[in-house]
Scaffold this motif. Structure first.
Motif, PDB file in Angstrom:
ATOM      1  N   THR A 165       0.853  -1.186   0.000  1.00 49.81           N
ATOM      2  CA  THR A 165       0.000   0.000   0.000  1.00 49.81           C
ATOM      3  C   THR A 165       0.887   1.232   0.000  1.00 49.81           C
ATOM      4  OG1 THR A 165      -1.674  -1.174   1.283  1.00 49.81           O
ATOM      5  CG2 THR A 165      -1.810   1.226   1.265  1.00 49.81           C
ATOM      6  N   LEU A 166       0.580   2.180  -0.859  1.00 46.00           N
ATOM      7  CA  LEU A 166       1.359   3.410  -0.923  1.00 46.00           C
ATOM      8  C   LEU A 166       1.162   4.214   0.353  1.00 46.00           C
ATOM      9  CD1 LEU A 166       3.174   5.334  -2.559  1.00 46.00           C
ATOM     10  CD2 LEU A 166       1.077   6.362  -3.456  1.00 46.00           C
ATOM     11  N   TYR A 167       2.238   4.531   0.995  1.00 43.86           N
ATOM     12  CA  TYR A 167       2.208   5.345   2.202  1.00 43.86           C
ATOM     13  C   TYR A 167       2.500   6.799   1.854  1.00 43.86           C
ATOM     14  CZ  TYR A 167       3.705   7.312   6.658  1.00 43.86           C
ATOM     15  OH  TYR A 167       3.855   8.121   7.743  1.00 43.86           O
ATOM     16  N   SER A 168       3.482   7.007   0.980  1.00 46.88           N
ATOM     17  CA  SER A 168       3.891   8.360   0.630  1.00 46.88           C
ATOM     18  C   SER A 168       4.551   8.339  -0.743  1.00 46.88           C
ATOM     19  CB  SER A 168       4.881   8.872   1.680  1.00 46.88           C
ATOM     20  OG  SER A 168       5.411  10.115   1.304  1.00 46.88           O
ATOM     21  N   MET A 169       4.294   9.365  -1.523  1.00 52.82           N
ATOM     22  CA  MET A 169       4.948   9.545  -2.820  1.00 52.82           C
ATOM     23  C   MET A 169       5.397  10.991  -2.864  1.00 52.82           C
ATOM     24  SD  MET A 169       3.379   8.600  -6.495  1.00 52.82           S
ATOM     25  CE  MET A 169       4.356   8.580  -7.961  1.00 52.82           C
ATOM     26  N   ARG A 204       1.851  15.768  -6.299  1.00 56.17           N
ATOM     27  CA  ARG A 204       0.477  16.127  -6.674  1.00 56.17           C
ATOM     28  C   ARG A 204      -0.444  16.254  -5.463  1.00 56.17           C
ATOM     29  NH1 ARG A 204      -1.633  13.202 -11.990  1.00 56.17           N
ATOM     30  NH2 ARG A 204      -3.031  14.956 -11.841  1.00 56.17           N
ATOM     31  N   ASN A 205       0.077  16.813  -4.392  1.00 54.61           N
ATOM     32  CA  ASN A 205      -0.684  17.031  -3.151  1.00 54.61           C
ATOM     33  C   ASN A 205      -1.168  15.745  -2.491  1.00 54.61           C
ATOM     34  OD1 ASN A 205      -0.446  19.876  -3.233  1.00 54.61           O
ATOM     35  ND2 ASN A 205      -2.043  19.930  -4.788  1.00 54.61           N
ATOM     36  N   GLY A 206      -0.512  14.651  -2.787  1.00 56.20           N
ATOM     37  CA  GLY A 206      -0.824  13.379  -2.134  1.00 56.20           C
ATOM     38  C   GLY A 206      -1.381  12.344  -3.093  1.00 56.20           C
ATOM     39  N   THR A 249      -4.810  10.086  -7.360  1.00 61.83           N
ATOM     40  CA  THR A 249      -4.756  11.192  -6.414  1.00 61.83           C
ATOM     41  C   THR A 249      -5.561  10.799  -5.173  1.00 61.83           C
ATOM     42  OG1 THR A 249      -6.612  12.196  -7.580  1.00 61.83           O
ATOM     43  CG2 THR A 249      -4.421  13.013  -8.123  1.00 61.83           C
ATOM     44  N   ARG A 250      -5.152  11.337  -4.039  1.00 60.88           N
ATOM     45  CA  ARG A 250      -5.838  11.029  -2.781  1.00 60.88           C
ATOM     46  C   ARG A 250      -7.312  11.440  -2.879  1.00 60.88           C
ATOM     47  NH1 ARG A 250      -3.387   9.074   1.009  1.00 60.88           N
ATOM     48  NH2 ARG A 250      -1.354   9.974   0.591  1.00 60.88           N
ATOM     49  N   VAL A 260      10.885   0.946   0.017  1.00 61.28           N
ATOM     50  CA  VAL A 260      11.145   2.283  -0.524  1.00 61.28           C
ATOM     51  C   VAL A 260      11.585   2.101  -1.964  1.00 61.28           C
ATOM     52  CG1 VAL A 260      12.508   4.397  -0.316  1.00 61.28           C
ATOM     53  CG2 VAL A 260      11.831   3.147   1.754  1.00 61.28           C
ATOM     54  N   MET A 261      10.896   2.748  -2.888  1.00 63.43           N
ATOM     55  CA  MET A 261      11.220   2.619  -4.312  1.00 63.43           C
ATOM     56  C   MET A 261      11.477   4.001  -4.897  1.00 63.43           C
ATOM     57  SD  MET A 261       8.644  -0.315  -5.642  1.00 63.43           S
ATOM     58  CE  MET A 261       9.822  -1.103  -6.713  1.00 63.43           C
TER      59      MET A 261
END
Length: 157
Positions: free
Chosen positions: A38-42, A56-58, A77-78, A150-151
């Motif tokens: 699951t994506l935590y942060s980009m 892109r603001n999350g 996008t979130r 981490v990628m």
């Protein structure tokens, strides 16, 4: 005549309802990448200040490695799923606002290979939300920080 049509129809219905159990593919990898992430942060680095900021603001999304050489990625996008009004799939009458919203979703599926010595995984895109990227490769550097994957993209842009 009507009984033969009924018989053929019933055979088709029954054959469509039978359970198909696919033959399992052999495991080809015991890599720690295997599983659903699951994506935590980009984030992206601001070239002027050098600081990291949410892309892109999350973003939200999932990355799946099946351990057999297949992978799938979905990013959006979130809050993407909260868009209203709803619209039907495969309908040419989609409002322009909805069509514009679809550009906030990015996905592809394909195959992958891992070069553990380099800490890289290569995705070969079999299908993509952008037709111009079908068949292309994406190389990602990876490392683990505890249980977090981490990628980072190999390419500069």
């Amino acid at each position: 005549m009507k009984y033969s049509i009924l018989f053929v129809s019933m055979c088709l219905i029954l054959s469509a309802c039978t359970e198909h159990v696919p033959t399992p593919l052999p495991q080809t990898s015991d890599s720690p990448l295997t599983g659903l992430w699951t994506l935590y942060s980009m984030e992206q680095r601001d070239s002027a200040t050098g600081t990291w900021q949410p892309y892109r603001n999350g973003m939200q999304g999932y990355l799946l490695y099946d351990g057999r050489g297949h992978m799938a990625l979905h990013l959006s996008t979130r809050g993407y799923e909260q868009f209203r009004p709803e619209f039907p799939n495969f309908n040419p009458q989609i409002p322009s606002e909805a069509l514009q919203h679809l550009t906030n979703s990015y996905h592809y599926l394909g195959t992958y290979t891992i070069d553990e010595a380099k800490g890289q995984v290569t995705h070969t895109k079999l299908a993509h939300s952008n037709p111009s990227e079908w068949g292309l490769e994406a190389v990602r550097n990876f490392r683990f920080e505890g249980d977090t994957l981490v990628m980072t993209p190999e390419e500069e842009e």
